[in-house]
Design an enzyme around this catalytic site. Structure first.
Site, PDB file in Angstrom:
ATOM      1  N   HIS A 133     -22.022  15.477  44.375  1.00 50.98           N
ATOM      2  CA  HIS A 133     -21.104  16.061  45.349  1.00 50.98           C
ATOM      3  C   HIS A 133     -21.809  17.189  46.092  1.00 50.98           C
ATOM      4  O   HIS A 133     -22.812  17.740  45.625  1.00 50.98           O
ATOM      5  CB  HIS A 133     -19.857  16.590  44.653  1.00 50.98           C
ATOM      6  CG  HIS A 133     -18.926  15.505  44.210  1.00 50.98           C
ATOM      7  ND1 HIS A 133     -17.611  15.741  43.818  1.00 50.98           N
ATOM      8  CD2 HIS A 133     -19.102  14.165  44.086  1.00 50.98           C
ATOM      9  CE1 HIS A 133     -17.033  14.604  43.484  1.00 50.98           C
ATOM     10  NE2 HIS A 133     -17.927  13.635  43.631  1.00 50.98           N
ATOM     11  N   GLU A 157     -21.089  20.329  46.630  1.00 51.18           N
ATOM     12  CA  GLU A 157     -21.195  21.606  45.942  1.00 51.18           C
ATOM     13  C   GLU A 157     -22.306  21.587  44.887  1.00 51.18           C
ATOM     14  O   GLU A 157     -23.053  22.566  44.738  1.00 51.18           O
ATOM     15  CB  GLU A 157     -19.872  21.963  45.243  1.00 51.18           C
ATOM     16  CG  GLU A 157     -18.679  22.063  46.171  1.00 51.18           C
ATOM     17  CD  GLU A 157     -17.872  20.782  46.224  1.00 51.18           C
ATOM     18  OE1 GLU A 157     -16.637  20.862  46.102  1.00 51.18           O
ATOM     19  OE2 GLU A 157     -18.476  19.701  46.379  1.00 51.18           O
ATOM     20  N   CYS A 165     -13.286  19.512  43.491  1.00 50.18           N
ATOM     21  CA  CYS A 165     -12.674  18.720  42.431  1.00 50.18           C
ATOM     22  C   CYS A 165     -12.899  19.449  41.106  1.00 50.18           C
ATOM     23  O   CYS A 165     -13.546  20.502  41.051  1.00 50.18           O
ATOM     24  CB  CYS A 165     -13.291  17.327  42.391  1.00 50.18           C
ATOM     25  SG  CYS A 165     -15.036  17.331  41.883  1.00 50.18           S
ATOM     26  N   CYS A 178     -16.681  19.924  40.257  1.00 49.69           N
ATOM     27  CA  CYS A 178     -17.347  20.949  41.056  1.00 49.69           C
ATOM     28  C   CYS A 178     -16.809  22.345  40.757  1.00 49.69           C
ATOM     29  O   CYS A 178     -17.562  23.320  40.736  1.00 49.69           O
ATOM     30  CB  CYS A 178     -17.199  20.626  42.543  1.00 49.69           C
ATOM     31  SG  CYS A 178     -18.077  19.120  43.019  1.00 49.69           S
TER      32      CYS A 178
END
Length: 257
Positions: free
Chosen positions: A93, A95, A123, A126
Site C-alpha cells: 500500500h 503508506e 486501512c 497501514c
C-alpha cells in the site's frame, strides 16, 4: 531527493481528532459532511497535492489510486503509491512504501516528529504500521467506508490500550481524492462491461461449438453409410422396374407381330 517546502506565513490551525469523530471513534454525520471544508494549512494542501500526483501514477499503472508522502521538518523524506498488483504483494500500500523509503532515508525504523499525508483513509494494516513507526501525525483525504481504520470502520489511532497515539486528521482535499477514486473504478467497470459485451457478441456470432476429431470421423462415416443406402435403394428400384417391364412386354406387343 528530500523536498523542502517554504513555510507558510498564514497557516491555519489544525483540528484535532476529537473534532471529527464521535465518542466511539466513528465519524459523525456532521464531521463527514464537513471534512472537506476544514481550513488546512498551505503545507498540508501542498503535500497532499503531491500525494494525489502519486495516486495518479498508481491509476496509470492499473492500481487503485492512492498516494502517500512522509514529511519531517517540512522536508519530504519518503513517498509511495499503491502497487500490490504489480508487485504481487498484498502489503504494497502507498503508506507502507512511503514509510519504507522514509525509514531508509532516516536510517531508522521509527519516525518521531514525522507527518504522513495519504489520499485515502488508512486501512487497519497501514494504521498499524503508522503507529509502529511512531509518526506524530497522519493526514488523510477521502474517507473509506469499507475498510477505513481512522474512524470510518474502526479507529486504531484512538485506541487507548495502544502505547503510541498519532494525531489523525481527515478531509484534506477529500473531494479531489474521492473523485480520482470514482473515476478509476468507473473506468474499470466500463472496461469490464465492454469486455463482457464482446464475449457475449462473440458467442452469438460464432460457429457451432467445435467437435473432436473422433466425432468428426463418426459424422463422415454416417454420411457415407447414408449415401450407400440411397444408392442401394436406387439399384433395387431399377431392378424391380426392369422385372415389371419384362412381365408386361407380351401383353403390350402388337397382334400382328
Amino acid at each position: 531527493m528530500p523536498t523542502r517546502l517554504n513555510p507558510s506565513n498564514n497557516a491555519f490551525h489544525h483540528p484535532m481528532h476529537s473534532a471529527v469523530t464521535g465518542g466511539d471513534g466513528s465519524l459523525t454525520d456532521k464531521a463527514q459532511q464537513g471534512l472537506s471544508r476544514v481550513a488546512w494549512s498551505d503545507q498540508d494542501t501542498h503535500f497532499m497535492r503531491h500525494a494525489l500526483s502519486l495516486a495518479e501514477k498508481a491509476a496509470a499503472l492499473g492500481e487503485v489510486p492512492v498516494g502517500a508522502v512522509v514529511v519531517m521538518d517540512e522536508i519530504m523524506i519518503g513517498e509511495g503509491w499503491n502497487a500490490p498488483i504489480a508487485g504481487h504483494d498484498p502489503c504494497a500500500h502507498a503508506e507502507i512504501k512511503a514509510l519504507q523509503q522514509a525509514g531508509q532515508h532516516q536510517q531508522n525504523y521509527r519516525l518521531p516528529g514525522a507527518t504522513v499525508y495519504v489520499t485515502l483513509e488508512p486501512c487497519a494494516m497501514c494504521a498499524g504500521a503508522l503507529i509502529w513507526s511512531r509518526v506524530s501525525r497522519v493526514v488523510w483525504g477521502a474517507a473509506d467506508s469499507k475498510s477505513g481504520a481512522a474512524g470510518s470502520v474502526v479507529n486504531l489511532f484512538a485506541e487507548s490500550k495502544l502505547n503510541h497515539h498519532a494525531v489523525e486528521q481527515g478531509g484534506v482535499l477529500a473531494e479531489e481524492s474521492a473523485a480520482l477514486l470514482k473515476k478509476f473504478f468507473a473506468a474499470k467497470r466500463g472496461t469490464e462491461k465492454t469486455s463482457s459485451k464482446k464475449v457475449a457478441a462473440d458467442s452469438r456470432t460464432s460457429d457451432e461449438p467445435a467437435v473432436s476429431e473422433c466425432e468428426q470421423n463418426e459424422l463422415k462415416q454416417n454420411k457415407l453409410k447414408q449415401t450407400e443406402l440411397k444408392q442401394t435403394e436406387l439399384k433395387q428400384n431399377e431392378r424391380e422396374q426392369n422385372k415389371l417391364k419384362q412381365h408386361e412386354a407380351p401383353c403390350t406387343q402388337s397382334p400382328r407381330s
